[in-house]
Design a protein around this motif. Structure first.
Motif, PDB file in Angstrom:
ATOM      1  N   ASP A  62       0.553  -2.235  -6.510  1.00 58.20           N
ATOM      2  CA  ASP A  62      -0.144  -1.345  -5.574  1.00 58.20           C
ATOM      3  C   ASP A  62      -1.416  -2.018  -5.092  1.00 58.20           C
ATOM      4  O   ASP A  62      -2.208  -2.529  -5.899  1.00 58.20           O
ATOM      5  CB  ASP A  62      -0.534  -0.032  -6.263  1.00 58.20           C
TER       6      ASP A  62
ATOM      7  N   HIS B  68      -0.458   7.646   6.703  1.00 57.85           N
ATOM      8  CA  HIS B  68      -0.711   7.225   5.335  1.00 57.85           C
ATOM      9  C   HIS B  68      -1.908   7.924   4.712  1.00 57.85           C
ATOM     10  O   HIS B  68      -2.052   7.893   3.483  1.00 57.85           O
ATOM     11  CB  HIS B  68      -0.825   5.701   5.285  1.00 57.85           C
TER      12      HIS B  68
ATOM     13  N   SER C 249      -2.335   9.402   0.725  1.00 61.83           N
ATOM     14  CA  SER C 249      -3.440   8.780   0.013  1.00 61.83           C
ATOM     15  C   SER C 249      -3.684   9.450  -1.334  1.00 61.83           C
ATOM     16  O   SER C 249      -3.331  10.621  -1.533  1.00 61.83           O
ATOM     17  CB  SER C 249      -4.715   8.860   0.855  1.00 61.83           C
TER      18      SER C 249
ATOM     19  N   ARG D 136      -4.671   2.315  -3.540  1.00 65.53           N
ATOM     20  CA  ARG D 136      -3.397   2.956  -3.214  1.00 65.53           C
ATOM     21  C   ARG D 136      -2.561   3.065  -4.484  1.00 65.53           C
ATOM     22  O   ARG D 136      -2.720   2.275  -5.422  1.00 65.53           O
ATOM     23  CB  ARG D 136      -2.633   2.148  -2.156  1.00 65.53           C
TER      24      ARG D 136
ATOM     25  N   PRO E  93       0.822  -1.217   0.000  1.00 64.70           N
ATOM     26  CA  PRO E  93       0.000   0.000   0.000  1.00 64.70           C
ATOM     27  C   PRO E  93       0.854   1.266   0.000  1.00 64.70           C
ATOM     28  O   PRO E  93       0.314   2.366   0.056  1.00 64.70           O
ATOM     29  CB  PRO E  93      -0.767  -0.122   1.316  1.00 64.70           C
TER      30      PRO E  93
END
Length: 642
Positions: free
Chosen positions: A98, A194, A198, A102, A59
């Motif tokens: 991915d 994260h 994003s 993500r 991710p």
């Protein structure tokens, strides 16, 4: 059904002066979503040679350079294309993908829960490609290890081997999302970090700026949170999955999904070789060891365990927190010349591709673990305490030379081999949820800026420790910490294996928590006149789950209950002159959320009450800690005089 039509692929691009080629793929999932992936090969026409495929799903961006990919302690972190070239030169194709929602992949990201089907679909699609020989090996660190277990739990055919480094849930309720019923707040700091990376934040500069400006320590002081009133309130997708994790406090269907509960689906795991690598200061110690143990027992293919003295994914460092374990601590230069070479050798072994005449084809120990301890306890040039250590091998875990030993608690603050004989003995303290015991190191990752993993001197909290207050006295000076120690040891004592405490407790509250922390107490020296209290491992139990994690049951104030508090395994040499210490309390914040003592679920409560918590230590209630010791109880005997 999966569509196996050839997806759109960009023309291959040369890298490393044509020694490596990269092609972008869009892999179809069963629901029509396409996940972006890079295929690395040694030529622009990978179809010419069918080879095993190394698959890493992430991710974090399939082309992003990550610190956990560190290969050698004396070299910079390699780029994804550098890593790929190492394996394409060894006759593998490499695919980096991915995860859903993500990077460049379509769909909506929901942490963990969709990774099993996506992983299984990806493996099935890869096996249909002319450049794959039908064998897919999964590899990766942390989340990229979790997705391996998730795919295996789906019964993914063609999964030929797994190299799980620092992850892979045996049971996320036991380790990773919760422990003993308490919520691991690294889930919060991970989501905050994260969210900034994003796709939503990348597309909206105002949103990205709002996320960058979040006062994380301030928000941690304002718990509990509510929908629309969290640091993620401007990014609903992340707020929703975080609050859903927090609300799911009982062990039910949410945690029984294959992506979070390998334990329930080991029967589906392919009968394929697996290597499980972890660190003594990593949140996934319990999962790593359970996955190794269970698969070794259930499958005919071999499983291997490697446990180092590091924090999460930092296998090329000699230190964890304020403690250094010496030059023998790293993986590179000790277990192999480099991390890449270690993996390459193991992949070749797992797939039967070794050169039988090479030195690499010898037997690989089932267990390789780093036994911490044996250093001089002085301060090194970097300001860290020299604790030392050495690698060991074994055929099982816990090591064959160890046996369980019970050390009993006394009201005088002792740990002793002798069970209590007094009729009544107990220690009571007040646990105030507004003044929790601060987290000082431990098995923490992704906790910044409010907590950091590793070994720290529990005698010396300071302003860097979230929640610590002046005058920054040792943690065992707090009235809500029961600290118990052995006398100074007469000889070295080697402890290696599980750690748990059987406590007889009572409380004035309807619910409360109990925590344990195992510590190696170094004696004073000129560098540390107060000594050095080095944390090894710690655990927690939420008491409303004293009978079952599936059906919580509130306590009756004043009634005595027997509970078990389990801490992740560890391995340490307590040198002669040191003491073994156990700290008992009712909080460890911000590693875990704080029990309000009201009986209400923590994710929704607004009130708190102070609980008077008691640990009973008498003949009828023999509270004790159970550890695995080399030589068993005999290790504590007085040495013979010559």
């Amino acid at each position: 059904m999966i569509s196996y039509d050839t997806p759109h692929a960009c023309p291959p691009e040369p890298l490393h002066d044509g020694a490596l080629w990269r092609r972008t793929l869009h892999v179809p999932m069963r629901d029509g979503v396409r996940l972006a992936a890079d295929l690395y090969s040694a030529s622009p026409e990978p179809e010419a040679t069918a080879l095993p495929v190394l698959l890493e799903r992430t991710p974090y961006g399939r082309r992003t350079q990550r610190g956990s990919d560190q290969d050698r302690s004396d070299a910079p972190v390699p780029r994804p294309e550098d890593i790929a070239r190492h394996f394409t030169e060894a006759r593998y194709h490499v695919v980096r993908q991915d995860c859903r929602g993500r990077g460049d992949s379509e769909g909506t990201f929901v942490k963990y829960l969709g990774e099993g089907p996506d992983g299984a679909d990806t493996i099935a699609w890869l096996r249909k490609q002319p450049w794959c020989d039908g064998r897919v090996v999964m590899t990766g660190v942390s989340y990229s290890a979790h997705v391996q277990a998730a795919a295996a739990a789906e019964g993914a055919r063609g999964l030929a081997a797994m190299f799980q480094d620092s992850g892979g849930f045996s049971c996320a309720y036991d380790a990773g999302m919760r422990m003993g019923g308490a919520f691991e707040l690294k889930q919060v700091t991970w989501a905050l970090r994260h969210a900034v990376q994003s796709p939503e934040a990348a597309a909206d500069p105002v949103l990205r700026e709002a996320l960058l400006r979040v006062d994380v320590p301030g928000w941690f002081g304002a718990m509990p949170w509510r929908p629309g009133c969290t640091p993620l309130r401007h990014l609903s997708a992340y707020e929703d999955f975080l609050l859903e994790q927090w609300r799911q406090d009982t062990f039910g269907d949410y945690y029984r999904t294959p992506a979070l509960y390998g334990r329930g689906f080991y029967g589906r795991f392919p009968d394929a070789p697996s290597l499980h690598m972890g660190s003594w200061y990593d949140p996934y110690v319990r999962s790593t060891i359970e996955n190794f143990t269970a698969l070794r027992e259930l499958k005919s293919a071999p499983s291997y365990l490697v446990m180092g003295p590091w924090t999460h994914g930092h296998r090329c460092e000699t230190h964890a927190g304020e403690v250094d374990f010496g030059p023998r601590a790293t993986l590179d230069g000790n277990l192999a010349p480099s991390y890449l070479e270690f993996r390459r050798r193991w992949f070749d072994r797992a797939l039967g591709r070794e050169d039988e005449g090479s030195a690499e084809s010898g037997d690989l120990p089932a267990v390789q673990y780093f036994l911490m301890g044996g250093g001089d306890g002085r301060r090194d040039a970097a300001g860290r305490m020299r604790h030392g250590g050495a690698w060991r091998t074994d055929t099982r875990w816990p090591p064959t030379s160890t046996a369980p030993v019970a050390l009993y608690l006394t009201t005088e603050g002792a740990l002793t081999l002798d069970p209590p004989t007094t009729a009544t003995a107990s220690v009571t303290y007040d646990f105030d949820p507004h003044h929790p015991v601060p987290t000082m190191g431990g098995q923490v990752t992704s906790g910044e800026p409010v907590m950091t993993g590793g070994a720290y001197d529990q005698n010396a909290p300071d302003a860097r420790v979230y929640g610590a207050r002046e005058p920054y006295l040792p943690l065992d000076s707090r009235p809500d910490v029961i600290s118990l120690t052995t006398p100074p040891l007469q000889r070295d004592v080697v402890l290696a294996g599980p750690v748990s405490a059987r406590l007889h407790i009572s409380t004035t509250a309807r619910d409360t928590d109990f925590t344990i922390k195992l510590i190696d107490v170094h004696p004073p020296n000129p560098d540390y006149p107060h000594g050095f209290a080095m944390n090894l491992t710690d655990g927690i139990v939420r008491c409303r789950f004293h009978r079952s994690y599936e059906k919580p049951e509130l306590l009756t104030p004043g009634e005595v209950y027997e509970i078990e508090v389990t801490a992740p395994d560890t391995a340490n040499r307590f040198a002669a002159g040191h003491r073994i210490r156990l700290d008992i309390s009712s909080s460890n914040f911000p590693r875990f959320d704080v029990n309000t003592n009201t009986g209400e679920p923590e994710a929704a409560a607004r009130r708190t009450v102070v609980a008077a918590n008691t640990v009973h230590m008498d003949a009828e209630h023999p509270s004790h800690v159970r550890v695995w010791v080399e030589g068993g109880a005999d290790a504590f005997a007085q040495p013979e005089r010559v």
